[in-house]
Scaffold this active site. Sequence first.
Site, PDB file in Angstrom:
ATOM      1  N   GLY A 221       0.816  -1.218   0.000  1.00  0.00           N
ATOM      2  CA  GLY A 221       0.000   0.000   0.000  1.00  0.00           C
ATOM      3  C   GLY A 221       0.843   1.259   0.000  1.00  0.00           C
ATOM      4  N   GLY A 223       2.548   4.792   1.439  1.00  0.00           N
ATOM      5  CA  GLY A 223       3.209   5.212   2.686  1.00  0.00           C
ATOM      6  C   GLY A 223       4.541   4.510   2.885  1.00  0.00           C
ATOM      7  N   GLY A 224       5.269   4.944   3.907  1.00  0.00           N
ATOM      8  CA  GLY A 224       6.629   4.475   4.132  1.00  0.00           C
ATOM      9  C   GLY A 224       6.724   3.023   4.552  1.00  0.00           C
ATOM     10  N   GLU A 244      -2.491  -2.652  -6.354  1.00  0.00           N
ATOM     11  CA  GLU A 244      -3.134  -1.508  -7.011  1.00  0.00           C
ATOM     12  C   GLU A 244      -2.061  -0.507  -7.427  1.00  0.00           C
ATOM     13  OE1 GLU A 244      -5.876  -0.442  -3.914  1.00  0.00           O
ATOM     14  OE2 GLU A 244      -4.404   0.860  -2.958  1.00  0.00           O
ATOM     15  N   GLY A 342      -7.631   0.939  -1.596  1.00  0.00           N
ATOM     16  CA  GLY A 342      -7.979  -0.466  -1.785  1.00  0.00           C
ATOM     17  C   GLY A 342      -7.719  -1.317  -0.558  1.00  0.00           C
ATOM     18  N   LYS A 367       2.555  11.892  16.803  1.00  0.00           N
ATOM     19  CA  LYS A 367       2.823  13.204  17.409  1.00  0.00           C
ATOM     20  C   LYS A 367       3.807  13.110  18.595  1.00  0.00           C
ATOM     21  CE  LYS A 367      -0.146  15.153  14.600  1.00  0.00           C
ATOM     22  NZ  LYS A 367       0.404  15.731  13.383  1.00  0.00           N
TER      23      LYS A 367
HETATM   24  N1  COA Z   1      -3.932  10.653  15.750  1.00  0.00           N
HETATM   25  C1  COA Z   1      -3.562  11.882  15.305  1.00  0.00           C
HETATM   26  N2  COA Z   1      -2.738  12.063  14.245  1.00  0.00           N
HETATM   27  C2  COA Z   1      -2.255  10.974  13.648  1.00  0.00           C
HETATM   28  C3  COA Z   1      -2.577   9.683  14.065  1.00  0.00           C
HETATM   29  C4  COA Z   1      -3.461   9.534  15.164  1.00  0.00           C
HETATM   30  N3  COA Z   1      -3.820   8.351  15.601  1.00  0.00           N
HETATM   31  N4  COA Z   1      -1.940   8.807  13.258  1.00  0.00           N
HETATM   32  C5  COA Z   1      -1.248   9.508  12.364  1.00  0.00           C
HETATM   33  N5  COA Z   1      -1.431  10.822  12.594  1.00  0.00           N
HETATM   34  C6  COA Z   1      -0.842  11.925  11.831  1.00  0.00           C
HETATM   35  C7  COA Z   1       0.671  11.816  11.787  1.00  0.00           C
HETATM   36  O1  COA Z   1       1.263  12.419  12.904  1.00  0.00           O
HETATM   37  C8  COA Z   1       0.976  12.549  10.500  1.00  0.00           C
HETATM   38  O2  COA Z   1       0.865  13.949  10.761  1.00  0.00           O
HETATM   39  P1  COA Z   1       1.889  14.984  10.119  1.00  0.00           P
HETATM   40  O3  COA Z   1       1.627  14.882   8.637  1.00  0.00           O
HETATM   41  O4  COA Z   1       1.472  16.263  10.726  1.00  0.00           O
HETATM   42  O5  COA Z   1       3.242  14.501  10.513  1.00  0.00           O
HETATM   43  C9  COA Z   1      -0.196  12.180   9.598  1.00  0.00           C
HETATM   44  O6  COA Z   1      -1.268  11.793  10.477  1.00  0.00           O
HETATM   45  C10 COA Z   1       0.107  11.018   8.652  1.00  0.00           C
HETATM   46  O7  COA Z   1       0.580   9.915   9.361  1.00  0.00           O
HETATM   47  P2  COA Z   1       1.672   8.936   8.741  1.00  0.00           P
HETATM   48  O8  COA Z   1       1.775   7.774   9.659  1.00  0.00           O
HETATM   49  O9  COA Z   1       2.907   9.679   8.408  1.00  0.00           O
HETATM   50  O10 COA Z   1       0.961   8.536   7.369  1.00  0.00           O
HETATM   51  P3  COA Z   1       1.504   7.758   6.102  1.00  0.00           P
HETATM   52  O11 COA Z   1       1.991   8.720   5.096  1.00  0.00           O
HETATM   53  O12 COA Z   1       2.415   6.634   6.463  1.00  0.00           O
HETATM   54  O13 COA Z   1       0.140   7.158   5.551  1.00  0.00           O
HETATM   55  C11 COA Z   1      -2.084   6.379   5.871  1.00  0.00           C
HETATM   56  C12 COA Z   1      -0.633   6.350   6.369  1.00  0.00           C
HETATM   57  C13 COA Z   1      -2.887   5.445   6.719  1.00  0.00           C
HETATM   58  C14 COA Z   1      -2.643   7.773   5.978  1.00  0.00           C
HETATM   59  C15 COA Z   1      -2.089   5.914   4.394  1.00  0.00           C
HETATM   60  O14 COA Z   1      -1.573   4.619   4.321  1.00  0.00           O
HETATM   61  C16 COA Z   1      -3.471   5.932   3.788  1.00  0.00           C
HETATM   62  O15 COA Z   1      -3.947   6.962   3.386  1.00  0.00           O
HETATM   63  N6  COA Z   1      -4.131   4.763   3.709  1.00  0.00           N
HETATM   64  C17 COA Z   1      -5.446   4.741   3.126  1.00  0.00           C
HETATM   65  C18 COA Z   1      -6.037   3.378   3.018  1.00  0.00           C
HETATM   66  C19 COA Z   1      -5.141   2.356   2.374  1.00  0.00           C
HETATM   67  O16 COA Z   1      -4.408   1.682   3.035  1.00  0.00           O
HETATM   68  N7  COA Z   1      -5.235   2.143   1.097  1.00  0.00           N
HETATM   69  C20 COA Z   1      -4.468   1.150   0.391  1.00  0.00           C
HETATM   70  C21 COA Z   1      -3.335   1.743  -0.317  1.00  0.00           C
HETATM   71  S1  COA Z   1      -3.871   3.113  -1.360  1.00  0.00           S
END
Ligand code: COA
Length: 438
Positions: A221, A223-224, A244, A342, A367
Amino acid sequence: MPTNKRHIQELYTQKLKQADEIAAQISCGSVCVSASAFAEPPAIMDALTGRALAGELTDIEHNCLLAARPWRYLAEDLAGKITHNSWFSSGASRGVVQSGRADFTPVNYGDVPVFWRNYRKADVAYMTVSPMDEHGYFSFGITASENRAIIESADKVFLEVNSYMPRTLGDNFVHISEVTAICENHRPLPELAAPPLSEKDRKIGALIAERIPNGATIQLGIGGMPNAVGGYLKDKKDLGIHTEMFVDSMVDLIEAGVVSNCQKTTDRLFSVAAFAMGSQRMYDYIHNNPAVKFCPVDYTNDPRIISQNPNMVSINACIEVDFVGQVCAESIGHLNFSGSGGQLDFVRGANWSKGGRSYICTYSTAKDDTISKICPMLKPGAHVTTPKNEVDCIVTEYGIAELKGKSAGQRAKALIAISHPKFRDELTFEAKKMNLMV
Ligand code: COA
């Protein structure tokens, strides 16, 4: 459908216009839909925005599954003139959605084509494509996704031809006869840098990778963390790719000889994806390369298709998980953050696959360690992406909680065991208060 080569060239010449002439064919109140991510067409978008700024267009609904660039049309002064409808918000569009100036559509990614076929009607569809071949076909390039469905939904179809768009292969072509008009705009595609990996990403990546058997088919998926897993698969054999999003780490695995796709039952010997975002090196790799098939997302993300592959492994990320295993991956409380993508499509596909597993990964905290991402309850209004009855494994840097088959109390215990140590007492106290533990 004309197949005569001279006729095809004449059609191209007849349909070739300037972007301004294309924008002039779009009227006030139109429902427009763009191909998503880096296939949104810049010259057409600029021309459309120019007309709105000049006061010639109002009330345009611009749907784009993933608006991945800081487009001018998202700016505040275009409120009421062009309204963006996001189906998966990005860093560029999220603030606009959260402010209420743009709307968002809840959807599983695999259902997007069905939405355009059965529930929404588009007046106009537009997209960037690679140059026409001698038979009159344009490849959708790095975004096959819902393009076929939006073309069939729309009354007018506009293409922006870009010679930098890779000509990818698979089920992802549109014929000149299906198109209203074309413009040309040749410019390099944006690149998406792989996020730098943290120590936590590495721990999570290694934990998941050691559980992936040889011969597994993988989906990574956004993200990192999901990407970090790719780096730990170099010693595996005969992996398959059915995903996807096609990403750079997949090229590394293919070039290292780790991916053979020979254990797959669908598209055996081929990698399959709905779209790609990454580096120019990856775009060069997929250009004219039959080894990677780009297919509509209602195929790639159909759990019935995904599940036909044995040992399907799905790896995605999330925002928070509650004690019963409900996963929020798309909002912070009620505020839209991204979209369902997805995630559930692949969780279901992995659930139904013989030997399949789905891993949803998250750091234990957000955070600066002030928020536990394992929580008794999701934040008020949080959008559930993966429901408790479909979730399988949750992974943090402290380990893996296998939730499938476990009771609510057992789930709470397993999740607390992988939460950050500083929150464990507090979480245990809450679980007891909720009668999930004695
Ligand atoms: N409460 C408050 N803030 C939160 C949080 C929580 N529980 N969890 C994460 N955050 C904040 C982080 O601090 C970060 O904030 P910043 O941008 O100010 O630093 C932000 O939310 C993003 O978190 P991060 O863990 O860096 O996200 P990511 O880039 O690794 O992406 C998802 C993670 C979940 C957002 C991403 O995988 C996604 O959009 N998934 C959607 C569904 C999916 O899995 N689809 C399949 C692939 S498309």
